[in-house]
Design an enzyme around this catalytic site. Structure first.
Site, PDB file in Angstrom:
ATOM      1  NE  ARG B  12     -16.910  16.422  14.472  1.00 45.27           N
ATOM      2  CZ  ARG B  12     -15.757  16.590  15.112  1.00 45.27           C
ATOM      3  NH1 ARG B  12     -14.623  16.268  14.529  1.00 45.27           N
ATOM      4  NH2 ARG B  12     -15.734  17.087  16.320  1.00 45.27           N
ATOM      5  CB  SER B  39     -11.482  16.363  11.500  1.00 44.58           C
ATOM      6  OG  SER B  39     -10.428  16.899  12.269  1.00 44.58           O
ATOM      7  CD  GLU B  60      -7.291  20.404   0.705  1.00 54.71           C
ATOM      8  OE1 GLU B  60      -6.518  21.019  -0.069  1.00 54.71           O
ATOM      9  OE2 GLU B  60      -7.116  20.348   1.933  1.00 54.71           O
ATOM     10  NE  ARG B 169     -14.646  21.356  16.289  1.00 60.31           N
ATOM     11  CZ  ARG B 169     -14.672  22.165  17.343  1.00 60.31           C
ATOM     12  NH1 ARG B 169     -15.514  23.172  17.390  1.00 60.31           N
ATOM     13  NH2 ARG B 169     -13.855  21.967  18.370  1.00 60.31           N
TER      14      ARG B 169
END
Lengths: 282, 317
Positions: B12, B39, B60, B169
């Protein structure tokens, strides 16, 4: 500027187109199309600054329109054709195999005037907000218009978009609601009561204009003019059009029965008898 | 192994670095995020280009629709949220407003798969590749490390059309070259071999290289190919390799259904039937745990790839 007489003559012709299109394939959605005819004609022949030819997907410097309740494609196609986006003769291909005039509007077949697919409800306001954001970013002062069914407002995505537009003070958008009080299964109040739509939009930070005579051309033209004058002031505009589904033909008006049903031969003859040919059939 | 870990980094962050660079070189690139800016590592872009960054909130569906609309007028929108909320939650919005409407939207999805870890199965989507592969015209990319994710982020801005970019992640080995070009749809041969073909995507590429080393100790020569683009699939590269080795293993952090394994099986069964073993999650949801624990428990580590390679070899005979 178009005269009210001309806009009314156009509306009558558009209603003939709608009925002949759905009759020819015994499918499609005439009721909502006929209820929204005044708005669509006023938009394309009076309110919007737009260039049908050559059609530009990006529409830089032009007002844009997004039909969110895509099932009323017959009125959209008729108004686009009669505005000059494509030849009116193509209306005869509606819903037929290999046609650019799909059951619900799509960009996929390259039909001029369509900038997004719609049919699955609730998505058009978000798309319009994106187009409005790009116009702001590009320094393009043009406006973005939408149309939604009142039943369509039961979709959750609509309220995500309504919240965004109010919260972020989007002020280059005019969203129209076809408040005909009907949906497929019956009156909207019976299916899922919508409450006071104007209060709901206002609570989300919108300015609301309620048009009590949504099938009266002068009222619709005046409301669009008023709505335009309200843009650019830090809030989005909602135009709640109180319309009658199936307006223009006595036996079709005011009922959900003609939401997605085409007239048979006899009914078509009766209906067309109430709508004299004004500008030439396709 | 011909590759070494330059220092583990999260994929990411590769996306975040790529997006920031795009901000500087391509004025049409805009970014949208649904309340996961940190994030998704989109904060650097948001800080440097506040007028081109749209905070949508936890909405979203509205984000995907707005991204579709933003393309009208020439923007290239990159949306960012977790993979779960980038696909399953907004499938119909992607289908109608992006894919069917032919919009130039880049759907960028982090925290894909089991390696999201402790948050558990609600967030560990293992179906996203399948969902996105099924959409006509959708390009699906799952890069293997930081450098490749950054390169892919840059590359998709130059491609006109909808793209799904999947990354993750945790920090994982960063082993590809920082100046390697990224060509959509062009698989990368990482290691030549003659006995078995290992086709891997995303976080399973590095374990496949480790597996090849283990196999080499037992005298088995494995060819390792990085399938960073799942659609369009580089069928030419796969066919050439399998024609040489005669058997194949696919490895992915995804369900068996709909992912790389089925894509390869569907193609090879027509063009070159050969023993094929799939390393993937076997029709189950994930659970809480560390990424490493989960990859072992669900059979997605190098040892699982070694076992699969041996099964494929024994079936080939």
């Amino acid at each position: 500027m178009a005269t009210i007489d001309h806009l009314e003559a156009m509306s009558t012709q558009v209603r003939r187109d709608i009925l002949r299109m759905v009759h020819a394939v015994n499918s499609g959605h005439p009721g909502g199309s006929m209820g929204c005819t005044e708005y669509m004609v006023a938009l394309y022949f009076e309110a919007m600054n737009h260039t049908p030819k050559p059609f530009s997907m990006d529409g830089v410097g032009q007002d844009l329109f997004f039909l969110s309740n895509g099932h009323i494609s017959p009125v959209f196609y008729s108004v686009l054709a009669r505005s000059g986006y494509f030849n009116v003769s193509e209306l005869s291909t509606f819903r037929k195999i290999n046609s650019r005039l799909q059951g619900h509007p799509t960009t996929h077949e390259g039909l001029e005037g369509i900038r997004m697919a719609s049919g699955s409800l609730g998505q058009g306001l978000s798309v319009a907000l994106g187009a409005a954001a790009t116009k702001k970013s590009n320094g393009d002062p043009s406006l973005v218009y939408t149309l939604h069914g009142d039943g369509e407002l039961q979709e959750g995505q609509i309220w995500e978009a309504v919240l965004y537009a109010g919260g972020k003070k989007v002020d280059n958008i005019i969203a129209a609601i076809d408040a005909n009080g009907q949906q497929i299964d019956g009156p909207t109040d019976g299916v899922l009561p919508m409450g006071d739509l104007a209060l709901k939009f206002e609570a989300f930070g919108w300015k609301v204009l309620v048009v009590k005579e949504g099938n009266d051309m002068q009222s619709v033209v005046n409301a669009l003019s008023e709505a335009k004058a309200m843009t650019g002031k830090g809030f989005p505009i909602a135009l709640i059009l109180q319309t009658s589904m199936g307006h223009g033909v006595d036996f079709m008006a005011g009922t959900h029965k003609w939401h997605g049903v085409a007239p048979n031969d006899e009914e078509l003859k009766n209906a067309l008898g109430q709508l004299p040919e004004t500008l030439g059939d396709y | 192994m011909n590759y070494s870990n330059h220092g583990s980094q999260d994929t990411r962050s590769g996306f975040g670095a790529g997006l920031l660079e795009l901000g500087r070189i391509n004025p049409n690139v805009v970014a949208l995020c649904a309340d996961l800016t940190g994030s998704l590592k989109m904060d650097a872009f948001a800080k440097e280009f506040p007028d081109r960054f749209y905070q949508i909130g936890i909405a979203e569906a509205n984000m995907i629709g707005m991204a579709a609309g933003m393309t009208i007028g020439g923007k290239i929108p990159f949306t960012g949220t977790f993979a779960n909320f980038s696909t399953g939650r907004v499938y119909d919005q992607i289908r109608q407003s992006v894919a069917y409407s032919d919009k130039n939207v880049k759907i960028c999805a982090s925290h894909a798969g089991l390696t999201l870890g402790e948050d558990g199965a609600t967030h560990q989507i293992l179906e996203d590749i399948g969902l996105m592969r099924m959409l006509p015209g959708m390009v699906v990319i799952n890069p293997c490390d930081y450098n490749q994710t950054k390169a892919a982020t840059l590359a998709i801005a130059d491609y006109h059309g909808p793209v799904y970019l999947r990354f993750g992640r945790p920090k994982v080995p960063n082993f590809t070259s920082s100046d390697a070009p990224f060509v959509i749809g062009k698989a990368l041969h990482l290691q030549e071999g003659k006995d078995v073909t290992l086709l891997a995507t995303g976080h399973l590429v590095w374990p496949s290289l480790l597996a090849a080393d283990i196999l080499a100790l037992e005298g088995i020569s494995a060819e390792v190919i990085n399938i960073h683009t799942l659609k369009p699939l580089d069928t030419e590269a796969i066919l050439k390799s399998v024609a040489k080795t005669g058997c194949v293993v696919t490895a992915e952090e995804h369900q068996l259904y709909g992912g790389l394994g089925e894509a390869v099986a569907g193609f090879l069964s027509k063009e070159y039937p050969a023993p094929l073993e799939m390393v993937a999650v076997n029709d189950s949801f994930g659970e809480s745990g560390t990424p490493e624990e989960l990859m072992v428990k669900y059979g997605l580590d190098e040892h699982a790839i070694v076992r699969a390679a041996k099964r494929a070899l024994s079936r080939r005979g």
